[in-house]
Design a protein around this motif. Structure first.
Motif: not given
Length: 634
Positions: A320, A322-326, A352, A355
């Protein structure tokens, strides 16, 4: 690599072999190499050194402390800090800070930041950096230039291979190699793969007599120093657009950029603001808030782009950021995979920020084994070719990945709305579309082969395709998908070659001379247009009507009608302003001097720069800034 750099590299390699008792060439052949380098660059350090360059490790005190910068992650903080003052923004390069001292116009000392007060003498290594001037014309008796030493992605891949060939450990990242190389006692000549951005002249207002940061940057550029893309920002209202430009640089440039640096433009005002023990108050560093994480590569997958480039992506354990699952991280290109020996099982650090696409930073823990490349195109099984950096599929005509990518590029440039990749793939599978030109042969009913498409959507898709028959010529050309050339470049080219037929007939040297294109880009234009000739004819035959309205015809009454000028050196006004004035007077500017150049505008007619040498060889007139504006009646 330049001829000088290649010769120096070979001389140093043969010196190392000689002193190791393993000479590869006869003394006469070695002497010939040295004679050739001496003719091109008589002061080059390779002519005066034996074996590998060894760092002295000597400590050197800074006359003025090399302080750090205060930093922020918020654009609002930058706006508040500006407090209504104009500032100069530069890109923030991820490298190692360097101070370079010139005495009598000659480079005498280069030193690292160290603890800010005492650095390490790295003069011998700095002399190998190709874009760091060794001598300066019309320089003060003593001058200190500060900047950033860095390694770009292309050079990193090359030096990584060379280090492996020398039996040295492969570096882990472009930044680490710079710091590591400056600390080495051997192989100092490898710093020829590094570059330098100059961002400061210490006490510039006193030493150079210039009052602003903007003027300092022009002085540096005029004396041969590359600078980190400086821009004068008049007020906080211009800040968001500037940061967007920097972000695009960070995403697209092969130089490691991690933000921006701002300096109050008025140097006296900077001094009045003072310093803390840590940083000057007249400068501020901005970075996008970013997070890093360590994850494990599950596999490296490869995909073919519309240009036939086969690119690697690491499929990683989900993390996880910056607010996203990579779960996917770009690995850039084949040479990148080779340089870092990337493979399943490697523990890697990723980042990351802003964004943007997650990026690979470094290998944290390598798994056993070696990297692997695909031998054949993942899309069409054609044997791949390696160009030194990228794997490419040569099957341009029949490779389905290139086929769909090329059509999608046309759809985007022609603004055919609602025709997505998924919908297009069904048209291709139904054998209705093989090239962009086939879109214009489709009937409304043909769109019904797309699953879940009803009559209303089919009619809409058909209408959108028909509407796209009429488009500006620059977008038509961009839609052809020629590598390295975008819509803006086509628009500028059309100023000189106002029409499709004229552009298709243009030769490489004409494009390079008239537009100031680098030769590589000019070749890409000419060869790309030839390669896309069949597609162009098919689009035109299908009823696509590119439109172009040439600029008003110059009647020849303007002061510079039909004349090409080249600007070089540090002038008192921004280059963009001068270019605009030349264009308004009927002229145009180019980046290189040729037989068709009318005049070179310079601050130093005695300069020995490559442009001025060429101007003297060709008998091209040289104008001062005052002479130019005198001709313009200003």
């Amino acid at each position: 690599m330049s001829k000088v750099a290649t010769l120096a590299h070979e001389i140093m390699r043969h010196k190392r072999l000689y002193y190791a008792g393993k000479p590869e060439i006869a003394d006469a052949a070695f002497d010939k190499l040295e004679a050739e380098l001496r003719q091109l660059d008589p002061e080059h350090p390779a002519l005066h050194k034996v074996g590998a360059d060894a760092g002295t490790g000597k400590k050197v005190r800074h006359d003025a402390p090399m302080l750090s910068l205060d930093k922020t992650y918020l654009a609002d903080d930058v706006a508040s800090w500006m407090d209504g003052m104009p500032v100069v923004g530069t890109v923030k390069v991820d490298g190692v800070s360097l101070s370079v001292i010139y005495e009598g116009g000659k480079l005498v000392t280069a030193k690292t930041r160290g603890d800010g007060r005492v650095g390490e003498d790295v003069t011998a290594k700095a002399r190998w950096v190709p874009d760091l001037p060794q001598t300066l014309k019309k320089a003060p008796a003593k001058l200190e230039v500060r900047g950033e030493l860095y390694c770009n992605e292309t050079h990193f891949l090359k030096v990584s291979d060379e280090m492996a060939g020398l039996g040295l450990e492969r570096p882990t990242s472009p930044r680490n190699i710079v710091a590591g190389m400056l600390g080495r006692k051997t192989h100092g000549d490898l710093t020829r793969y590094f570059n330098f951005f100059a961002f400061q002249v210490v006490d510039a207002d006193k030493v150079l007599g210039v009052p602003t940061e903007d003027a300092v940057m022009r002085w540096l550029e005029g004396h041969g120093f590359p600078t980190p893309h400086p821009e004068l920002i008049q007020d906080a209202a211009a800040l968001p657009a500037y940061l967007e430009r920097v972000k695009r640089h960070a995403e697209e440039d092969e130089v490691g950029l991690d933000g921006a640096v701002f300096a109050v433009n008025d140097i006296a005002a900077q001094r009045d603001l003072g310093v803390t023990a840590h940083h000057p108050r007249g400068k501020l560093s901005f970075k996008w808030a970013g997070e890093t994480a360590i994850t494990t590569i599950r596999t490296v997958s490869w995909a073919t782009s519309r240009l036939g480039i086969v690119t690697p992506v690491a499929v990683v354990d989900a993390v996880f950021l910056s607010g996203a699952s990579i779960t996917n991280v770009t690995l850039h290109n084949a040479a990148h995979v080779k340089a870092y020996n990337l493979k399943a099982g490697d523990r890697i650090e990723i980042i990351r920020s802003g964004e943007v696409i997650p990026k690979f930073l470094a290998v944290a823990e390598a798994a056993p084994g070696d990297f692997a490349w695909p031998a054949a195109c993942p899309a069409c099984a054609t044997a791949l070719a390696f160009d030194g950096v990228r794997l490419k599929c040569p099957n341009q005509k029949d490779c389905p990945a290139q086929q769909i990518g090329a059509i999608l590029n046309w759809i985007g440039c022609a603004e055919i709305f609602d025709l997505s990749e998924k919908r297009l793939s069904h048209l291709i599978d139904a054998k209705l579309v093989q090239t962009a030109a086939d879109l214009y042969a489709l009937k409304e009913a043909d769109f019904l082969v797309i699953p879940q498409t009803k009559a209303k959507m089919a009619a809409k898709l058909f209408a959108n395709v028909q509407k796209s028959r009429h488009l500006p010529l620059a977008r038509f050309l961009s839609g052809l998908g020629i590598e390295g050339i975008g819509s803006t470049s086509w628009e500028k080219l059309l100023e000189t070659f106002p029409g499709l037929d004229l552009l298709r007939a243009a030769k490489v040297e004409e494009i390079a001379e008239s537009f100031g294109f680098a030769e590589k880009s000019a070749v890409q234009v000419v060869e790309g247009l030839k390669a896309r000739s069949e597609l162009m004819e098919a689009l035109l035959a299908a009823g696509v009507l590119p439109s172009f309205t040439p600029a008003p015809v110059d009647t020849g009454t303007k002061p510079l009608s039909g004349k090409t000028l080249v600007i070089t050196g540090a002038l008192s006004r921004p280059r963009a302003e001068i270019e605009k004035a030349i264009k308004a007077a009927g002229g145009k500017t180019a980046s290189s001097v040729s037989a068709s150049t009318f005049a070179v505008v310079t601050d130093d007619p005695t300069s020995t720069s490559s442009k001025m040498k060429k101007a003297r060889e060709l008998g091209v007139a040289t104008w001062s800034e005052e002479e130019l504006f005198g001709v313009l009646g200003r």
